[in-house]
Scaffold this active site. Structure first.
Site, PDB file in Angstrom:
ATOM      1  N   ASP A 134     -11.927  -5.051 -12.927  1.00 52.35           N
ATOM      2  CA  ASP A 134     -12.445  -3.985 -12.067  1.00 52.35           C
ATOM      3  C   ASP A 134     -13.244  -4.623 -10.936  1.00 52.35           C
ATOM      4  O   ASP A 134     -14.277  -5.244 -11.169  1.00 52.35           O
ATOM      5  CB  ASP A 134     -13.317  -3.043 -12.918  1.00 52.35           C
TER       6      ASP A 134
ATOM      7  N   GLN B 165       1.760  -2.634  -4.117  1.00 50.90           N
ATOM      8  CA  GLN B 165       3.006  -2.912  -3.386  1.00 50.90           C
ATOM      9  C   GLN B 165       3.218  -4.419  -3.187  1.00 50.90           C
ATOM     10  O   GLN B 165       4.265  -4.967  -3.509  1.00 50.90           O
ATOM     11  CB  GLN B 165       2.965  -2.275  -1.998  1.00 50.90           C
ATOM     12  N   VAL B 166       2.207  -5.077  -2.635  1.00 56.07           N
ATOM     13  CA  VAL B 166       2.339  -6.515  -2.350  1.00 56.07           C
ATOM     14  C   VAL B 166       2.219  -7.320  -3.640  1.00 56.07           C
ATOM     15  O   VAL B 166       2.991  -8.254  -3.877  1.00 56.07           O
ATOM     16  CB  VAL B 166       1.274  -6.961  -1.311  1.00 56.07           C
TER      17      VAL B 166
ATOM     18  N   TYR C  10     -12.283   2.636   5.977  1.00 57.82           N
ATOM     19  CA  TYR C  10     -11.396   1.630   5.389  1.00 57.82           C
ATOM     20  C   TYR C  10     -11.395   0.349   6.232  1.00 57.82           C
ATOM     21  O   TYR C  10     -11.561  -0.759   5.712  1.00 57.82           O
ATOM     22  CB  TYR C  10      -9.979   2.208   5.271  1.00 57.82           C
TER      23      TYR C  10
HETATM   24  N1  LIG Z   1      -0.807  -0.328   2.564  1.00 59.88           N
HETATM   25  C1  LIG Z   1      -0.881  -0.613   3.872  1.00 59.88           C
HETATM   26  O1  LIG Z   1      -0.300   0.067   4.723  1.00 59.88           O
HETATM   27  C2  LIG Z   1      -1.670  -1.834   4.321  1.00 59.88           C
HETATM   28  C3  LIG Z   1      -1.774  -2.090   5.691  1.00 59.88           C
HETATM   29  C4  LIG Z   1      -2.474  -3.216   6.114  1.00 59.88           C
HETATM   30  C5  LIG Z   1      -3.058  -4.055   5.178  1.00 59.88           C
HETATM   31  N2  LIG Z   1      -2.943  -3.767   3.858  1.00 59.88           N
HETATM   32  C6  LIG Z   1      -3.610  -4.662   2.888  1.00 59.88           C
HETATM   33  O2  LIG Z   1      -2.599  -5.314   2.128  1.00 59.88           O
HETATM   34  C7  LIG Z   1      -3.078  -5.566   0.799  1.00 59.88           C
HETATM   35  C8  LIG Z   1      -2.085  -5.023  -0.212  1.00 59.88           C
HETATM   36  O3  LIG Z   1      -1.949  -3.625   0.021  1.00 59.88           O
HETATM   37  P1  LIG Z   1      -0.977  -2.725  -0.857  1.00 59.88           P
HETATM   38  O4  LIG Z   1      -0.430  -1.690   0.022  1.00 59.88           O
HETATM   39  O5  LIG Z   1      -0.091  -3.604  -1.685  1.00 59.88           O
HETATM   40  O6  LIG Z   1      -2.069  -2.027  -1.818  1.00 59.88           O
HETATM   41  P2  LIG Z   1      -1.793  -1.001  -3.027  1.00 59.88           P
HETATM   42  O7  LIG Z   1      -0.343  -0.802  -3.237  1.00 59.88           O
HETATM   43  O8  LIG Z   1      -2.672   0.168  -2.791  1.00 59.88           O
HETATM   44  O9  LIG Z   1      -2.336  -1.832  -4.275  1.00 59.88           O
HETATM   45  C9  LIG Z   1      -3.709  -2.103  -4.407  1.00 59.88           C
HETATM   46  C10 LIG Z   1      -3.950  -2.644  -5.775  1.00 59.88           C
HETATM   47  O10 LIG Z   1      -5.363  -2.772  -5.937  1.00 59.88           O
HETATM   48  C11 LIG Z   1      -5.708  -2.265  -7.225  1.00 59.88           C
HETATM   49  N3  LIG Z   1      -7.075  -1.768  -7.313  1.00 59.88           N
HETATM   50  C12 LIG Z   1      -7.568  -0.598  -6.831  1.00 59.88           C
HETATM   51  N4  LIG Z   1      -8.849  -0.463  -7.215  1.00 59.88           N
HETATM   52  C13 LIG Z   1      -9.167  -1.560  -7.941  1.00 59.88           C
HETATM   53  C14 LIG Z   1     -10.336  -1.999  -8.620  1.00 59.88           C
HETATM   54  N5  LIG Z   1     -11.474  -1.257  -8.672  1.00 59.88           N
HETATM   55  N6  LIG Z   1     -10.311  -3.191  -9.260  1.00 59.88           N
HETATM   56  C15 LIG Z   1      -9.186  -3.948  -9.260  1.00 59.88           C
HETATM   57  N7  LIG Z   1      -8.052  -3.580  -8.658  1.00 59.88           N
HETATM   58  C16 LIG Z   1      -8.030  -2.394  -7.991  1.00 59.88           C
HETATM   59  C17 LIG Z   1      -4.739  -1.111  -7.417  1.00 59.88           C
HETATM   60  O11 LIG Z   1      -4.701  -0.754  -8.786  1.00 59.88           O
HETATM   61  P3  LIG Z   1      -4.387   0.789  -9.163  1.00 59.88           P
HETATM   62  O12 LIG Z   1      -2.997   1.047  -8.699  1.00 59.88           O
HETATM   63  O13 LIG Z   1      -4.559   0.824 -10.628  1.00 59.88           O
HETATM   64  O14 LIG Z   1      -5.403   1.596  -8.406  1.00 59.88           O
HETATM   65  C18 LIG Z   1      -3.447  -1.726  -6.897  1.00 59.88           C
HETATM   66  O15 LIG Z   1      -2.792  -2.490  -7.871  1.00 59.88           O
HETATM   67  C19 LIG Z   1      -4.466  -4.923   0.733  1.00 59.88           C
HETATM   68  O16 LIG Z   1      -5.433  -5.891   0.999  1.00 59.88           O
HETATM   69  C20 LIG Z   1      -4.456  -3.920   1.867  1.00 59.88           C
HETATM   70  O17 LIG Z   1      -5.756  -3.648   2.367  1.00 59.88           O
HETATM   71  C21 LIG Z   1      -2.239  -2.679   3.399  1.00 59.88           C
END
Ligand SMILES: NC(=O)c1ccc[n+]([C@@H]2O[C@H](COP(=O)([O-])OP(=O)(O)OC[C@H]3O[C@@H](n4cnc5c(N)ncnc54)[C@H](OP(=O)(O)O)[C@@H]3O)[C@@H](O)[C@H]2O)c1
Length: 307
Positions: free
Chosen positions: A38, A14-15, A127
């Site tokens: 990875d 998403q980000v 998490y």
């Molecule tokens: N989502 C929320 O509500 C939330 C809330 C607070 C903080 N955050 C933080 O904000 C940041 C961005 O979150 P987001 O919601 O944009 O996350 P997201 O949409 O889940 O995207 C995470 C990304 O990480 C990749 N990823 C997963 N496993 C991996 C691996 N083994 N090696 C390399 N890449 C990998 C995913 O690839 P695949 O799609 O191929 O798996 C995806 O592109 C993160 O640090 C998260 O912890 C998120």
């Protein structure tokens, strides 16, 4: 003139997706993701950084499946804790800036009022524990870093509460939604824009880099609501605005909605520090939501051949 090299991890998240667009005006952006990189293989992280030689590394990759993490702690630790530590070491070796995202789930939610960066974390779920371990790994290995703590991330693409609720609203006449967890829904586009604004300051010729300003900064949309309040804000719009007939919304308690991972009751983060240090002010969550809904509606119209 050589362009600033920026390496983004998590390209299709998403980000990460929004970052590619928002950072493009700051330099030459290389964006990578799983499986080409990875995070469970530290060598693949090091190779990517050493090949790109970036001035800035932005890590938007993470293990974000909060409930699944309860049964996959080792994988979540590798991705959310060990990998950011490797990134911090590589950034330090190169003298680059590392931007990383953290979460409201590092807190237990028992505080009255918004959490400050100086409040003690006490995560309730796996998490949150892995994300906190990632923050600590960066703090101990890194030199020039920004850890941006955000909450309740959603956007027009990816896997998130908004898109899930819109889908469920098409399938069901009634939706039961938790109304006793409070926080700030934060749009992925706003996070990426704020990241670009921060980096624009740091990379400016007289910007002075991160000297004395490395650290943790809360970064969420302004205001607060509950998951129920958030859903009401987009599902009670006139029918057609987002392509769904509004279902009946029923507020429920956390205890009534059984999930494997515990969640904090209070997820509110004070953003005063990022405002005072960098002058970055995030929009109110309702304003951010309106913009995301426009994108969702435009996408739905285009898909149905109306645009
Ligand atoms: N989502 C929320 O509500 C939330 C809330 C607070 C903080 N955050 C933080 O904000 C940041 C961005 O979150 P987001 O919601 O944009 O996350 P997201 O949409 O889940 O995207 C995470 C990304 O990480 C990749 N990823 C997963 N496993 C991996 C691996 N083994 N090696 C390399 N890449 C990998 C995913 O690839 P695949 O799609 O191929 O798996 C995806 O592109 C993160 O640090 C998260 O912890 C998120």
């Amino acid at each position: 003139m050589t362009k600033t090299r920026i390496l983004v991890f998590g390209r299709v998240g998403q980000v990460g997706w929004e970052l590619r667009h928002k950072l493009a005006c700051l330099g030459q952006v290389t964006a990578v993701d799983y499986p080409e990189i990875d995070f469970t293989r530290p060598d693949s992280i090091r190779e990517a950084v050493r090949a790109a030689q970036p001035a800035v590394i932005v890590n938007a990759a993470a293990y974000t499946a909060v409930d699944k993490a309860e049964t996959e702690p080792a994988l979540a630790y590798a991705i959310n804790a060990a990998a950011p530590g490797v990134l911090a070491e590589e950034a330090r070796r190169l003298g680059s800036i590392l931007v990383h995202y953290s979460t409201d789930y590092v807190f237990d939610g028992t505080k009255q009022g918004a959490y400050l960066e100086t409040d003690s974390p006490n995560p309730l779920n796996v998490y949150g524990k892995t994300k906190l371990a990632g923050d600590e790994a960066i703090q101990s290995a890194g030199r020039n870093y920004l850890i941006l703590r955000t909450s309740w991330v959603y956007g027009a693409r990816g896997s998130n509460f908004l898109l899930t609720m819109l889908r469920l609203a098409r399938e069901r006449a009634e939706l039961r939604i938790v109304d006793d967890q409070t926080g700030a829904p934060t749009s992925s586009e706003c996070i990426a824009q704020a990241t670009a604004d921060l980096l624009a300051q740091l990379l400016a010729p007289q910007g002075g880099g991160l000297q004395g300003r490395s650290g943790i900064y809360n970064l969420t949309n302004a205001g607060e609501t509950t998951w129920f309040g958030f859903a009401k804000a987009f599902l009670s719009k006139p029918p057609g605005a987002v392509g769904v007939i509004a279902p009946r919304l029923i507020p429920i308690t956390t205890a009534e909605f059984h999930r494997p991972a515990r969640r904090p009751a209070n997820s509110c983060l004070s953003c005063r520090r990022v405002e005072e240090t960098f002058g970055v002010q995030m929009p109110h969550w309702e304003d951010a939501l309106s913009l995301v809904l426009e994108t969702v509606t435009a996408g739905a119209s285009a898909a149905s051949g109306n645009a």
